[in-house]
Write an enzyme that holds these catalytic residues in place. Structure first.
Site, PDB file in Angstrom:
ATOM      1  N   ARG A   1       0.851  -1.195   0.000  1.00 26.12           N
ATOM      2  CA  ARG A   1       0.000   0.000   0.000  1.00 26.12           C
ATOM      3  C   ARG A   1       0.886   1.245   0.000  1.00 26.12           C
ATOM      4  NH1 ARG A   1      -1.669   0.763   4.518  1.00 26.12           N
ATOM      5  NH2 ARG A   1      -1.403  -1.158   5.665  1.00 26.12           N
TER       6      ARG A   1
ATOM      7  N   TYR B   1      -1.481  -3.464  -6.995  1.00 25.40           N
ATOM      8  CA  TYR B   1      -1.279  -4.260  -5.792  1.00 25.40           C
ATOM      9  C   TYR B   1      -2.363  -4.071  -4.718  1.00 25.40           C
ATOM     10  CZ  TYR B   1       0.950  -6.885  -2.227  1.00 25.40           C
ATOM     11  OH  TYR B   1       1.187  -7.854  -1.301  1.00 25.40           O
TER      12      TYR B   1
ATOM     13  N   LYS C   1      -9.598  -1.544   1.559  1.00 20.48           N
ATOM     14  CA  LYS C   1      -9.246  -0.402   2.409  1.00 20.48           C
ATOM     15  C   LYS C   1      -9.958   0.883   1.935  1.00 20.48           C
ATOM     16  CE  LYS C   1      -6.338  -3.070   4.573  1.00 20.48           C
ATOM     17  NZ  LYS C   1      -6.652  -3.580   5.908  1.00 20.48           N
TER      18      LYS C   1
ATOM     19  N   HIS D   1     -11.078  -1.427  11.259  1.00 19.34           N
ATOM     20  CA  HIS D   1     -10.030  -2.353  10.826  1.00 19.34           C
ATOM     21  C   HIS D   1      -9.921  -3.469  11.872  1.00 19.34           C
ATOM     22  CE1 HIS D   1      -5.515  -2.769   9.527  1.00 19.34           C
ATOM     23  NE2 HIS D   1      -6.289  -3.612   8.880  1.00 19.34           N
TER      24      HIS D   1
ATOM     25  N   SER E   1      -1.620  -3.705  10.611  1.00 17.32           N
ATOM     26  CA  SER E   1      -1.325  -4.738   9.619  1.00 17.32           C
ATOM     27  C   SER E   1      -0.173  -5.624  10.077  1.00 17.32           C
ATOM     28  CB  SER E   1      -0.918  -4.076   8.302  1.00 17.32           C
ATOM     29  OG  SER E   1      -1.832  -3.079   7.985  1.00 17.32           O
TER      30      SER E   1
ATOM     31  N   CYS F   1       0.136  -7.892  12.353  1.00 15.82           N
ATOM     32  CA  CYS F   1       0.328  -8.153  13.785  1.00 15.82           C
ATOM     33  C   CYS F   1      -0.391  -9.442  14.186  1.00 15.82           C
ATOM     34  CB  CYS F   1      -0.229  -7.012  14.631  1.00 15.82           C
ATOM     35  SG  CYS F   1       0.843  -5.593  14.717  1.00 15.82           S
TER      36      CYS F   1
ATOM     37  N   ASP G   1     -10.197  -9.019   8.883  1.00 14.34           N
ATOM     38  CA  ASP G   1      -9.600  -7.697   8.633  1.00 14.34           C
ATOM     39  C   ASP G   1     -10.531  -6.511   8.877  1.00 14.34           C
ATOM     40  OD1 ASP G   1      -7.261  -6.263   7.838  1.00 14.34           O
ATOM     41  OD2 ASP G   1      -8.168  -5.859   5.903  1.00 14.34           O
TER      42      ASP G   1
ATOM     43  N   SER H   1       4.213 -10.503   0.913  1.00 13.14           N
ATOM     44  CA  SER H   1       3.549 -11.375  -0.066  1.00 13.14           C
ATOM     45  C   SER H   1       2.255 -11.923   0.537  1.00 13.14           C
ATOM     46  CB  SER H   1       4.479 -12.502  -0.490  1.00 13.14           C
ATOM     47  OG  SER H   1       4.958 -13.202   0.636  1.00 13.14           O
ATOM     48  N   ARG H   2       1.316 -12.260  -0.331  1.00 18.08           N
ATOM     49  CA  ARG H   2      -0.045 -12.526   0.158  1.00 18.08           C
ATOM     50  C   ARG H   2      -0.670 -13.760  -0.458  1.00 18.08           C
ATOM     51  NH1 ARG H   2      -2.363  -8.342   3.624  1.00 18.08           N
ATOM     52  NH2 ARG H   2      -0.751  -6.731   3.677  1.00 18.08           N
TER      53      ARG H   2
ATOM     54  N   GLY I   1      -2.072 -20.221  19.651  1.00 15.36           N
ATOM     55  CA  GLY I   1      -3.181 -20.912  20.327  1.00 15.36           C
ATOM     56  C   GLY I   1      -3.270 -20.590  21.804  1.00 15.36           C
TER      57      GLY I   1
HETATM   58  C1  OXD Z   1      -3.369  -4.320   5.691  1.00 19.18           C
HETATM   59  C2  OXD Z   1      -4.043  -5.420   4.997  1.00 19.18           C
HETATM   60  O1  OXD Z   1      -2.363  -3.835   5.196  1.00 19.18           O
HETATM   61  O2  OXD Z   1      -5.001  -5.967   5.544  1.00 19.18           O
HETATM   62  O3  OXD Z   1      -3.846  -3.920   6.763  1.00 19.18           O
HETATM   63  O4  OXD Z   1      -3.651  -5.752   3.862  1.00 19.18           O
HETATM   64 MN    MN Z   2      -5.664  -4.904   7.273  1.00 17.51          MN
END
Ligand code: OXD
Ligand code: MN
Length: 639
Positions: free
Chosen positions: A103, A253, A262, A282, A304, A306, A329, A422-423, A547
């Site tokens: 982003r 992206y 977002k 969020h 993001s 975390c 999210d 990467s996602r 967990g």
């Molecule tokens: C972020 C996402 O950057 O969810 O918060 O992709």
């Molecule tokens: Mn997010």
């Protein structure tokens, strides 16, 4: 109207394109795919304006079918945008231009009449960090410089999509116009996209959020990366809340181009929510059932990367507990007529950070993502699979690995195989623990809200706000180590109020006032702050996380039920002695260090928050929040 670029053209400020009206579009330009007649007059009008501006060769109206996906996949294969991953079922790997990987907050703007409607007035000489404002004039110039003719010779896709279950009273509709088939396929995973949405639009109030996206056409006309066209130097992401309109240029992206996420669900969403009296946040949403079979729902806001996806899909180590996932999210939350705060996940998929995801950290995600998934910027393996840092290394024992840049990779190179941001983009319905109510159009009732971040020092594992106002202060004061999801340097501890800093659609001071106003609207959830990331002096994590975070949720659950298992502290309510269930935890957990409140640290923290509010929020800070800070300061002084 945001698309005044068209007007610039008409005024002769830029070269005029052929002038189309939609009927002409249908004939001369040809709707190459889909049914132009299915569009409502307002959608047709919007498409027409975009055609006038971007001058595509042809129009494709997305129907959301699998046949359409097959068509676009073969097109992207031909263009080299994606490659198949034969090890899995209907999975694909995309590699972006290395200049287009995250982003771009610095190039993201909100346009309002007055700057103060977007961002607080900061202290003299202090640059604002709570969003970027753009004037109408500059916005029009930005569009006029980039969009005219940007889709020449290419296809314009029209994606009707619903944020939230199609037809739910809590859902909202968008129309995304894009020139990227990758965006189409990703939007079909992340939202409910296709013809049924047009039918709802036809029958309902006809309102939709206008989302125009182009990967761009560089000023010199040459795309540096053939299979991932983009224009990183001129990337810009514009929002105009007054018109419910988004315009994004130059990046293909994630959050820059999948405009439902977002841009719509948070930035435009938060402004709609403010107008209509609800919250667009969020936050993940999870359901947790205790050993007695009682279930509550919890929403949680973390910056993001975390571990939101990990928490949303947690496998509890605490016997008898069950977690089910509603979303990882974003949460849209609204009080119902009974005064119960109900939440929906407006998304339809997970766009999760791949590195660090493994059978140890998130077995549920690992059971979700190996079918019908688009991976972006992970590494590929010679047996047709994927690899990233933190994944089981046995995966790459007998294969060669090609890194996210397309180069042969070895561990010895010292470089990451996958980009840190990467996602995977995967359908939520595939999640084995998806909550049975995740598509309930009434939403799920929220009993607790967690705020949190990566805080290596000083901040305890969990504490509870004394009341709503204190909870709003805790959200406002959130800080966390920066991550790879955006363009910041990692490890810097940044303010990230409500984990919304990059996503506010309007002035943060007004946002706080809006949160405070919820107190009058219904039964309020309890608010907590959590920190799984505290470290010892030797730099080791003090809490196992994953967990075992179920132990923290167990305490939250018991507090929601009214159990008297807390003690007051200067910063909020901590679990009372023995209230945190640590039975069966492997290894020695130093609870003393985990919950310690060093006076010096908290004095610094309070000063830092004070400074932040003073310089960044100034006169926009609501009085109750300033009062909470003053009270915390006093309590810390007496520690
Ligand atoms: C972020 C996402 O950057 O969810 O918060 O992709
Ligand atoms: Mn997010």
């Amino acid at each position: 109207m945001l698309l005044k670029g068209v007007q610039l053209l008409r005024n002769g400020l830029v070269a005029p394109p052929k002038s189309y009206n939609f009927r002409l579009v249908c004939r001369a330009l040809s709707v190459q795919y889909g049914d132009g007649k299915a569009l409502t007059p307002a959608v047709r009008d919007y498409v027409d304006k975009c055609v006038n501006l971007c001058q595509p060769e042809r129009v494709h109206i997305c129907d959301g079918t699998q046949a359409e996906s097959k068509l676009l996949q073969s097109l992207m294969l031909k263009q080299g945008t994606i490659q198949p991953l034969p090890k899995y079922d209907n999975c694909w790997l995309a590699r972006t231009n290395p200049a287009d990987v995250a982003r771009v907050e610095s190039k993201t703007f909100i346009c309002t009449e007055r700057k103060e409607q977007t961002v607080p007035v900061t202290a003299k000489g202090t640059p604002g960090t709570l969003g970027n404002w753009i004037s109408e004039k500059d916005l029009q110039a930005a569009i006029g410089e980039r969009f005219p003719g940007c889709m020449k010779g290419r296809t314009m896709y029209v994606i009707p999509f619903s944020m939230g279950p199609v037809g739910s009273p809590l859902s909202k509709i968008g129309i995304e116009i894009t020139d990227s088939p990758y965006v189409v396929e990703s939007m079909k995973i992340m939202t409910r996209a296709g013809t049924p949405v047009l039918q709802v639009l036809e029958k309902g109030d006809g309102q939709f959020v206008k989302c125009l996206h182009s990967v761009g056409n560089p000023a010199n006309g040459v795309h540096a990366h053939k299979s991932w066209p983009c224009d990183p130097e001129r990337t810009i992401i514009l929002h105009k809340p007054a018109e419910n309109e988004i315009v994004s240029y130059g990046s293909g992206y994630g959050g820059n181009s999948l405009l439902g996420k977002k841009c719509f669900a948070l930035r435009i969403g938060s402004t709609i929510a403010k107008r209509e009296g609800w919250l667009a946040e969020h936050m993940l949403i999870l359901g947790i059932t205790n050993p007695q079979g009682k279930k509550i729902y919890v929403a949680a806001a973390f910056p993001s990367a975390c571990g939101k996806t990990n928490l949303a899909m947690m496998t509890p180590t605490l016997p008898g507990y069950k977690v089910e996932c509603v979303g990882d999210d974003i949460a849209w939350m609204k009080f119902d007529s009974q005064g119960v705060l109900r939440a929906i996940n407006p998304e339809n998929g997970f766009f999760g950070v791949a590195p660090g995801t493994s059978t140890e950290t998130n077995p549920i995600a690992m059971n979700t993502i190996f079918k019908n998934t688009v991976f972006t910027n992970v590494a590929g393996t010679s047996d047709g699979g994927v690899y990233w840092e933190g994944m089981n290394e046995a995966q790459i024992k007998d294969v060669t690995v090609t890194d996210w840049l397309g180069k042969l990779w070895s561990k010895e190179s010292g470089k990451p195989a996958a980009h840190p941001n990467s996602r995977f983009c995967t359908p939520a319905s595939q999640c084995p623990i998806i909550d049975p109510a995740w598509e309930d159009s009434a939403g799920v009732p929220i009993s607790a809200i967690l705020f949190g971040g990566r805080r290596p020092t000083g901040v305890p594992l969990v504490y509870e706000a004394r009341d709503w106002e204190h909870g709003v202060f805790i959200g406002a004061a959130m800080r966390s180590e920066a991550t790879a999801a955006a363009e910041h340097k990692a490890k810097e501890i940044m303010h990230d109020p409500f984990a919304m800093r990059p996503f506010f659609g309007y002035n943060f001071g007004d946002y706080l006032a809006h949160w405070l106003s919820m107190e009058k609207r219904g039964q309020l959830p309890k608010i907590f702050h959590v920190n799984w990331f505290r470290k010892s002096a030797e730099g080791k994590f003090l809490w196992p996380g994953f967990g075992d975070n179920s132990r923290v949720l167990d305490w939250v659950f018991r507090r929601v039920q009214g159990e008297n298992c807390y003690e007051e502290s200067p910063i909020g309510r901590l679990p009372s002695k023995d209230a945190l269930n640590v039975a069966g935890l492997k290894g020695n957990i130093d609870l003393k260090q985990l919950f310690e409140l060093p006076k010096e640290f908290w004095q610094q923290e309070v000063n830092e928050i004070e400074q932040y509010f003073e310089t960044q929020v100034g006169d926009h800070l609501p009085r109750p929040v300033a009062k909470q800070l003053a009270e915390l300061k006093k309590r810390v002084a007496n520690m």
